[in-house]
Scaffold this active site. Structure first.
Site, mmCIF file in Angstrom:
data_model
loop_
_atom_site.group_PDB
_atom_site.id
_atom_site.type_symbol
_atom_site.label_atom_id
_atom_site.label_comp_id
_atom_site.label_asym_id
_atom_site.label_seq_id
_atom_site.Cartn_x
_atom_site.Cartn_y
_atom_site.Cartn_z
ATOM 1 N N GLU A 1 31.325 30.317 -13.623
ATOM 2 C CA GLU A 1 30.233 30.064 -14.885
ATOM 3 C C GLU A 1 31.056 28.881 -15.198
ATOM 4 O O GLU A 1 31.434 28.444 -14.967
ATOM 5 C CB GLU A 1 30.726 31.530 -15.252
ATOM 6 C CG GLU A 1 31.479 32.182 -15.933
ATOM 7 C CD GLU A 1 31.939 33.030 -16.770
ATOM 8 O OE1 GLU A 1 31.233 33.611 -17.108
ATOM 9 O OE2 GLU A 1 32.797 34.273 -16.644
ATOM 10 N N LYS B 1 36.766 40.759 -21.361
ATOM 11 C CA LYS B 1 36.551 39.889 -22.630
ATOM 12 C C LYS B 1 38.023 39.870 -22.895
ATOM 13 O O LYS B 1 37.903 40.268 -24.179
ATOM 14 C CB LYS B 1 35.438 40.366 -23.227
ATOM 15 C CG LYS B 1 34.737 38.746 -23.579
ATOM 16 C CD LYS B 1 33.006 39.439 -24.161
ATOM 17 C CE LYS B 1 32.615 38.909 -24.818
ATOM 18 N NZ LYS B 1 32.777 36.967 -24.416
ATOM 19 N N ARG C 1 30.396 47.233 -22.147
ATOM 20 C CA ARG C 1 31.927 46.526 -21.901
ATOM 21 C C ARG C 1 32.657 46.075 -22.736
ATOM 22 O O ARG C 1 33.399 46.332 -21.990
ATOM 23 C CB ARG C 1 30.963 45.435 -22.052
ATOM 24 C CG ARG C 1 31.548 44.100 -21.003
ATOM 25 C CD ARG C 1 30.868 42.802 -21.010
ATOM 26 N NE ARG C 1 29.970 42.137 -22.150
ATOM 27 C CZ ARG C 1 29.913 40.942 -22.581
ATOM 28 N NH1 ARG C 1 29.005 40.018 -21.353
ATOM 29 N NH2 ARG C 1 29.238 40.631 -23.786
HETATM 30 N N1 PXG Z 1 30.733 34.895 -20.042
HETATM 31 C C1 PXG Z 1 31.854 34.164 -20.563
HETATM 32 C C2 PXG Z 1 33.085 33.787 -20.442
HETATM 33 C C3 PXG Z 1 31.539 34.540 -21.633
HETATM 34 O O1 PXG Z 1 32.097 34.797 -23.015
HETATM 35 C C4 PXG Z 1 29.196 34.868 -21.526
HETATM 36 C C5 PXG Z 1 29.624 34.483 -20.065
HETATM 37 C C6 PXG Z 1 28.211 35.413 -21.623
HETATM 38 O O2 PXG Z 1 28.291 36.276 -22.462
HETATM 39 P P1 PXG Z 1 26.221 37.547 -23.019
HETATM 40 O O3 PXG Z 1 26.881 38.659 -22.661
HETATM 41 O O4 PXG Z 1 26.681 36.826 -24.265
HETATM 42 O O5 PXG Z 1 25.085 37.903 -22.449
HETATM 43 C C7 PXG Z 1 30.589 35.390 -22.449
HETATM 44 C C8 PXG Z 1 30.242 35.652 -23.934
HETATM 45 C C9 PXG Z 1 31.079 30.830 -27.527
HETATM 46 C C10 PXG Z 1 31.666 32.044 -26.941
HETATM 47 O O6 PXG Z 1 31.069 30.571 -28.364
HETATM 48 C C11 PXG Z 1 31.277 32.926 -25.787
HETATM 49 C C12 PXG Z 1 31.425 34.560 -25.890
HETATM 50 C C13 PXG Z 1 32.404 34.610 -26.618
HETATM 51 C C14 PXG Z 1 32.490 33.930 -27.937
HETATM 52 C C15 PXG Z 1 31.981 32.426 -28.446
HETATM 53 O O7 PXG Z 1 30.117 30.117 -27.128
HETATM 54 N N2 PXG Z 1 30.890 34.487 -25.223
#
Ligand code: PXG
Length: 292
Positions: A182, A149, A50
């Protein structure tokens, strides 16, 4: 604490980025949040894929190969003697001048922070979360792709602030058409009559690694029908169960949305089963940190 930065492990105090780095000046860069459980890095290859895809999306050349990046992550975890960790992997456009032009940035920077994991309170899992729908929309593929991301999280931060000010912990973000994309840092799922549904990436969802793992578990272990589909808030209000997924939060039940009670107002039965399955998966699989 040792930080990996551009090929070296340095002390926290010496881990510095220039004020001319376009990651800071413009949010020009990409990142990953990864977890290690019990000496294993969960779904590391998927996170690296990713990251490299995000970088390709913004024409950013990661200054190392996937293999080298994987080795650097393992090295950082070992240097900090961590078995359970939260790993932040960041690639910035690097140092340039004050203009936007990334061609003025000759070399991208890469850094890795591996820290102890701060767990969420257990009540979040046993009692469930409350959400609101925010007015801040997820951006659309005709601007920056929501699959990238990137280091610019302002939309999501604005949505998070709106949720906190409304007295709840998380927020549903809609896309420009009004369908659910989301939450601010987590994917959203609803369960209705044994079908598990989550918005597709083309609705504005990030292709979450936890989301992918939960879809597999739901299909293979719980024998549920799993599909990606457009969802409006109505479908969440009337769902039997609802939950969020993300690397930091794992699987979190949702019990109230926009002041509507979801199901019976308690974490759903199948949600609790998925939490258990997910915890088992994370404790048993992943790339080993300390074995050769
Ligand atoms: N959607 C978004 C916009 C994200 O940033 C997820 C979904 C979940 O993806 P994963 O691969 O982790 O299952 C993310 C994850 C936080 C935080 O503090 C979350 C994310 C990045 C940085 C901080 O909640 N990303």
């Amino acid at each position: 604490m040792k930080i990996y930065i551009d090929g070296k492990l340095v002390e926290k105090e010496d881990a510095r980025i220039s004020v001319f780095d376009h990651g800071l000046l413009y949010g020009d860069g990409v990142f990953e949040g990864i977890r290690a459980y019990n000496g294993r890095v969960f779904r590391l290859r998927e996170h690296l894929d990713r990251l490299f895809n995000s970088a390709k999306g913004i024409m950013l050349e990661v200054p190392m190969s996937k293999k080298e990046t994987e080795a650097a992550i393992i090295e950082t975890l070992r240097a900090n003697r961590l078995k359970d960790a939260y790993i932040r992997l960041v690639v910035t456009r690097g140092v340039g001048d004050l203009g936007l032009d990334p061609e003025k940035c000759p070399k991208a920077s890469i850094f890795i922070i591996a820290d102890k994991i701060k767990l969420y309170p257990e009540e979040m899992y046993t009692q469930g979360l409350e959400l609101i729908t925010t007015s801040t929309r997820r951006f659309t593929p005709n601007s920056l792709s929501p699959c990238v991301k990137s280091l610019n999280y302002l939309n999501n931060i604005m949505a998070k602030m709106e949720a906190k000010r409304a007295g709840v912990q998380e927020a549903i973000m809609l896309n420009a058409e009004g369908y659910i994309a989301e939450c601010t840092g987590d994917n959203l799922f609803v369960l209705k009559e044994n079908a598990l549904i989550t918005p597709p990436t083309w609705a504005g969802a990030l292709e979450g690694i936890t989301r992918g793992a939960v879809m597999e578990l739901a299909k293979n272990k719980l024998k549920l029908l799993v599909r990606e589909d457009m969802l409006a808030t109505y479908h969440v209000y009337t769902a039997d169960e609802c939950f969020l997924t993300g690397t930091a939060a794992e699987v979190v039940p949702v019990v109230r949305v926009d002041e509507r009670v979801i199901g019976d107002g308690r974490p759903g039965k199948l949600t609790l089963k998925l939490i258990k399955e997910f915890r088992e998966l994370t404790s048993l699989t992943g790339v080993p940190i300390y074995e050769k």
